[in-house]
Design a protein around this motif. Structure first.
Motif, PDB file in Angstrom:
ATOM      1  N   ARG A 141       0.829  -1.209   0.000  1.00 15.76           N
ATOM      2  CA  ARG A 141       0.000   0.000   0.000  1.00 15.76           C
ATOM      3  C   ARG A 141       0.864   1.260   0.000  1.00 15.76           C
ATOM      4  O   ARG A 141       0.452   2.314   0.476  1.00 15.76           O
ATOM      5  CB  ARG A 141      -0.945  -0.014   1.197  1.00 15.76           C
ATOM      6  N   ASP A 142       2.064   1.124  -0.506  1.00 17.80           N
ATOM      7  CA  ASP A 142       2.969   2.253  -0.762  1.00 17.80           C
ATOM      8  C   ASP A 142       3.628   2.827   0.492  1.00 17.80           C
ATOM      9  O   ASP A 142       4.171   3.946   0.450  1.00 17.80           O
ATOM     10  CB  ASP A 142       2.246   3.373  -1.515  1.00 17.80           C
ATOM     11  N   PHE A 143       3.614   2.107   1.597  1.00 14.51           N
ATOM     12  CA  PHE A 143       4.383   2.545   2.766  1.00 14.51           C
ATOM     13  C   PHE A 143       5.865   2.240   2.530  1.00 14.51           C
ATOM     14  O   PHE A 143       6.219   1.236   1.886  1.00 14.51           O
ATOM     15  CB  PHE A 143       3.910   1.823   4.033  1.00 14.51           C
ATOM     16  N   VAL A 144       6.736   3.094   3.067  1.00 17.96           N
ATOM     17  CA  VAL A 144       8.185   2.891   2.976  1.00 17.96           C
ATOM     18  C   VAL A 144       8.615   2.081   4.201  1.00 17.96           C
ATOM     19  O   VAL A 144       8.550   2.574   5.336  1.00 17.96           O
ATOM     20  CB  VAL A 144       8.937   4.235   2.933  1.00 17.96           C
ATOM     21  N   ILE A 145       9.048   0.845   3.983  1.00 18.56           N
ATOM     22  CA  ILE A 145       9.408  -0.046   5.085  1.00 18.56           C
ATOM     23  C   ILE A 145      10.917   0.014   5.309  1.00 18.56           C
ATOM     24  O   ILE A 145      11.713  -0.209   4.394  1.00 18.56           O
ATOM     25  CB  ILE A 145       8.963  -1.493   4.794  1.00 18.56           C
ATOM     26  N   GLY A 146      11.296   0.303   6.536  1.00 22.52           N
ATOM     27  CA  GLY A 146      12.719   0.390   6.876  1.00 22.52           C
ATOM     28  C   GLY A 146      13.297  -0.899   7.406  1.00 22.52           C
ATOM     29  O   GLY A 146      14.518  -1.075   7.437  1.00 22.52           O
ATOM     30  N   GLY A 147      12.448  -1.833   7.841  1.00 22.22           N
ATOM     31  CA  GLY A 147      12.943  -3.093   8.372  1.00 22.22           C
ATOM     32  C   GLY A 147      11.926  -3.730   9.286  1.00 22.22           C
ATOM     33  O   GLY A 147      10.857  -3.165   9.567  1.00 22.22           O
ATOM     34  N   VAL A 148      12.252  -4.934   9.752  1.00 20.37           N
ATOM     35  CA  VAL A 148      11.392  -5.663  10.678  1.00 20.37           C
ATOM     36  C   VAL A 148      12.246  -6.171  11.831  1.00 20.37           C
ATOM     37  O   VAL A 148      13.474  -6.240  11.740  1.00 20.37           O
ATOM     38  CB  VAL A 148      10.677  -6.844   9.985  1.00 20.37           C
ATOM     39  N   GLY A 149      11.585  -6.526  12.923  1.00 23.99           N
ATOM     40  CA  GLY A 149      12.309  -7.038  14.079  1.00 23.99           C
ATOM     41  C   GLY A 149      11.353  -7.467  15.164  1.00 23.99           C
ATOM     42  O   GLY A 149      10.134  -7.554  14.953  1.00 23.99           O
ATOM     43  N   ASN A 150      11.906  -7.749  16.328  1.00 25.61           N
ATOM     44  CA  ASN A 150      11.114  -8.135  17.495  1.00 25.61           C
ATOM     45  C   ASN A 150      11.292  -7.081  18.581  1.00 25.61           C
ATOM     46  O   ASN A 150      12.392  -6.560  18.769  1.00 25.61           O
ATOM     47  CB  ASN A 150      11.554  -9.502  18.028  1.00 25.61           C
ATOM     48  N   LYS A 151      10.245  -6.784  19.295  1.00 23.76           N
ATOM     49  CA  LYS A 151      10.323  -5.805  20.379  1.00 23.76           C
ATOM     50  C   LYS A 151       9.250  -6.121  21.408  1.00 23.76           C
ATOM     51  O   LYS A 151       8.072  -6.269  21.072  1.00 23.76           O
ATOM     52  CB  LYS A 151      10.147  -4.380  19.852  1.00 23.76           C
ATOM     53  N   GLY A 152       9.678  -6.231  22.658  1.00 22.94           N
ATOM     54  CA  GLY A 152       8.719  -6.466  23.728  1.00 22.94           C
ATOM     55  C   GLY A 152       7.930  -5.208  24.048  1.00 22.94           C
ATOM     56  O   GLY A 152       8.400  -4.087  23.850  1.00 22.94           O
ATOM     57  N   PHE A 153       6.730  -5.394  24.550  1.00 29.80           N
ATOM     58  CA  PHE A 153       5.882  -4.278  24.941  1.00 29.80           C
ATOM     59  C   PHE A 153       5.222  -4.644  26.254  1.00 29.80           C
ATOM     60  O   PHE A 153       5.306  -5.790  26.722  1.00 29.80           O
ATOM     61  CB  PHE A 153       4.847  -3.992  23.844  1.00 29.80           C
ATOM     62  N   SER A 154       4.592  -3.661  26.888  1.00 26.70           N
ATOM     63  CA  SER A 154       3.977  -3.923  28.193  1.00 26.70           C
ATOM     64  C   SER A 154       2.911  -5.006  28.109  1.00 26.70           C
ATOM     65  O   SER A 154       2.664  -5.721  29.074  1.00 26.70           O
ATOM     66  CB  SER A 154       3.377  -2.629  28.757  1.00 26.70           C
ATOM     67  N   THR A 155       2.278  -5.145  26.964  1.00 26.97           N
ATOM     68  CA  THR A 155       1.301  -6.210  26.746  1.00 26.97           C
ATOM     69  C   THR A 155       1.265  -6.552  25.266  1.00 26.97           C
ATOM     70  O   THR A 155       1.457  -5.689  24.416  1.00 26.97           O
ATOM     71  CB  THR A 155      -0.106  -5.787  27.216  1.00 26.97           C
ATOM     72  N   SER A 156       1.059  -7.822  24.978  1.00 27.85           N
ATOM     73  CA  SER A 156       0.912  -8.240  23.580  1.00 27.85           C
ATOM     74  C   SER A 156      -0.557  -8.436  23.221  1.00 27.85           C
ATOM     75  O   SER A 156      -0.881  -8.756  22.081  1.00 27.85           O
ATOM     76  CB  SER A 156       1.684  -9.548  23.342  1.00 27.85           C
ATOM     77  N   ASN A 157      -1.449  -8.226  24.218  1.00 19.73           N
ATOM     78  CA  ASN A 157      -2.882  -8.417  23.992  1.00 19.73           C
ATOM     79  C   ASN A 157      -3.478  -7.137  23.400  1.00 19.73           C
ATOM     80  O   ASN A 157      -4.241  -6.418  24.041  1.00 19.73           O
ATOM     81  CB  ASN A 157      -3.563  -8.783  25.309  1.00 19.73           C
ATOM     82  N   MET A 158      -3.108  -6.856  22.156  1.00 21.13           N
ATOM     83  CA  MET A 158      -3.519  -5.626  21.477  1.00 21.13           C
ATOM     84  C   MET A 158      -3.478  -5.882  19.981  1.00 21.13           C
ATOM     85  O   MET A 158      -3.002  -6.920  19.514  1.00 21.13           O
ATOM     86  CB  MET A 158      -2.561  -4.490  21.838  1.00 21.13           C
ATOM     87  N   VAL A 159      -3.969  -4.902  19.225  1.00 28.75           N
ATOM     88  CA  VAL A 159      -3.871  -4.995  17.765  1.00 28.75           C
ATOM     89  C   VAL A 159      -2.495  -4.511  17.319  1.00 28.75           C
ATOM     90  O   VAL A 159      -1.717  -5.248  16.714  1.00 28.75           O
ATOM     91  CB  VAL A 159      -4.987  -4.176  17.090  1.00 28.75           C
ATOM     92  N   ALA A 160      -2.171  -3.267  17.613  1.00 25.43           N
ATOM     93  CA  ALA A 160      -0.870  -2.695  17.265  1.00 25.43           C
ATOM     94  C   ALA A 160      -0.709  -1.361  17.971  1.00 25.43           C
ATOM     95  O   ALA A 160      -1.698  -0.698  18.321  1.00 25.43           O
ATOM     96  CB  ALA A 160      -0.725  -2.519  15.754  1.00 25.43           C
ATOM     97  N   VAL A 161       0.537  -0.967  18.174  1.00 24.09           N
ATOM     98  CA  VAL A 161       0.871   0.345  18.727  1.00 24.09           C
ATOM     99  C   VAL A 161       1.739   1.055  17.703  1.00 24.09           C
ATOM    100  O   VAL A 161       2.725   0.493  17.213  1.00 24.09           O
ATOM    101  CB  VAL A 161       1.611   0.225  20.072  1.00 24.09           C
TER     102      VAL A 161
END
Length: 231
Positions: A141-161
């Motif tokens: 959808r024409d977004f410029v992607i810089g990379g991917v990786g793993n990152k912990g967050f306070s909760t994984s019970n979400m859609v996205a931050v």
């Protein structure tokens, strides 16, 4: 007649005198340095006045007492000073605690829909390949992607931050419009990059035909919104 044991003195016709025996002093070495014996040391120390020795001992005791007193006073002063600093009763110039940073607020007003900021997608779950799948979908959808990786967050019970500074707000709005239920979280970065942390509730992108490209507000949900003058 000369003695058969001593040569005659040619000057007087008399036997030469016998040489004097060379007796060495046992208290000196061959180079003339004095050697102190045990008796010499005993005589020396017995000759010292006991009152002088007692006076020297008293002086040493006084000096020890003075040194210990000074050390004790320094330790006590340091302890009291540290206690006052910890309680905030006394401050040392340059040691003041830094003021706490101002709380981050949700941007007020509307922002433009934009795709010009670089997006990095992180997997906030244990689901393998999730970040790569989301990055590929956004890139289509024409977004410029810089990379991917793993990152912990306070909760994984979400859609996205979606996380960005002020410069990445337009692209953050675009990510929110494409990932329904994504929450925006501002930070203090100075560039325009955008981070997307994907959670367990992510089910896919919203259909492209349903994505609005009109300006609008960012959805921070639980964050307090800043005043309009805050920009």
């Amino acid at each position: 007649m000369t003695s058969p044991h001593r040569p005659a003195d040619p000057r007087h016709g008399r036997p030469a005198p016998r040489p004097e025996p060379q007796w060495s002093d046992p208290r000196h070495d061959e180079e003339g340095r004095r050697i102190f014996t045990e008796d010499d040391l005993t005589d020396y120390f017995e000759a010292v006045d006991p009152r002088v020795l007692a006076r020297d001992r008293r002086r040493r005791h006084w000096w020890h007492a003075i040194v210990l007193t000074v050390v004790a006073l320094l330790v006590a002063a340091g302890t009291v000073t540290a206690w006052q600093v910890l309680r905030g009763e006394w401050t040392i110039p340059g040691w003041e605690a830094a003021p706490p940073p101002e709380p981050l607020l949700c941007p007020a007003g509307t922002v433009e829909y934009a795709l010009d900021s670089t997006v990095t997608v992180y997997n906030g779950t244990s689901i393998g390949g999730l970040a790569g799948d989301v990055a590929n979908a956004l890139e289509e959808r024409d977004f410029v992607i810089g990379g991917v990786g793993n990152k912990g967050f306070s909760t994984s019970n979400m859609v996205a931050v979606v996380v960005s500074g002020k410069g990445g707000r337009g692209t953050s709005l675009a990510v929110q419009r494409n990932i329904e239920g994504a929450v925006y979280l501002p930070d203090r970065r100075e560039d325009d990059t955008v981070d997307v942390i994907v959670g367990r509730k992510y089910k896919g992108l919203r259909p492209a035909g349903d994505v609005s490209r009109k300006p609008g507000p960012l959805d921070c949900q639980r964050l307090e919104t800043e005043s309009p003058s805050g920009g």
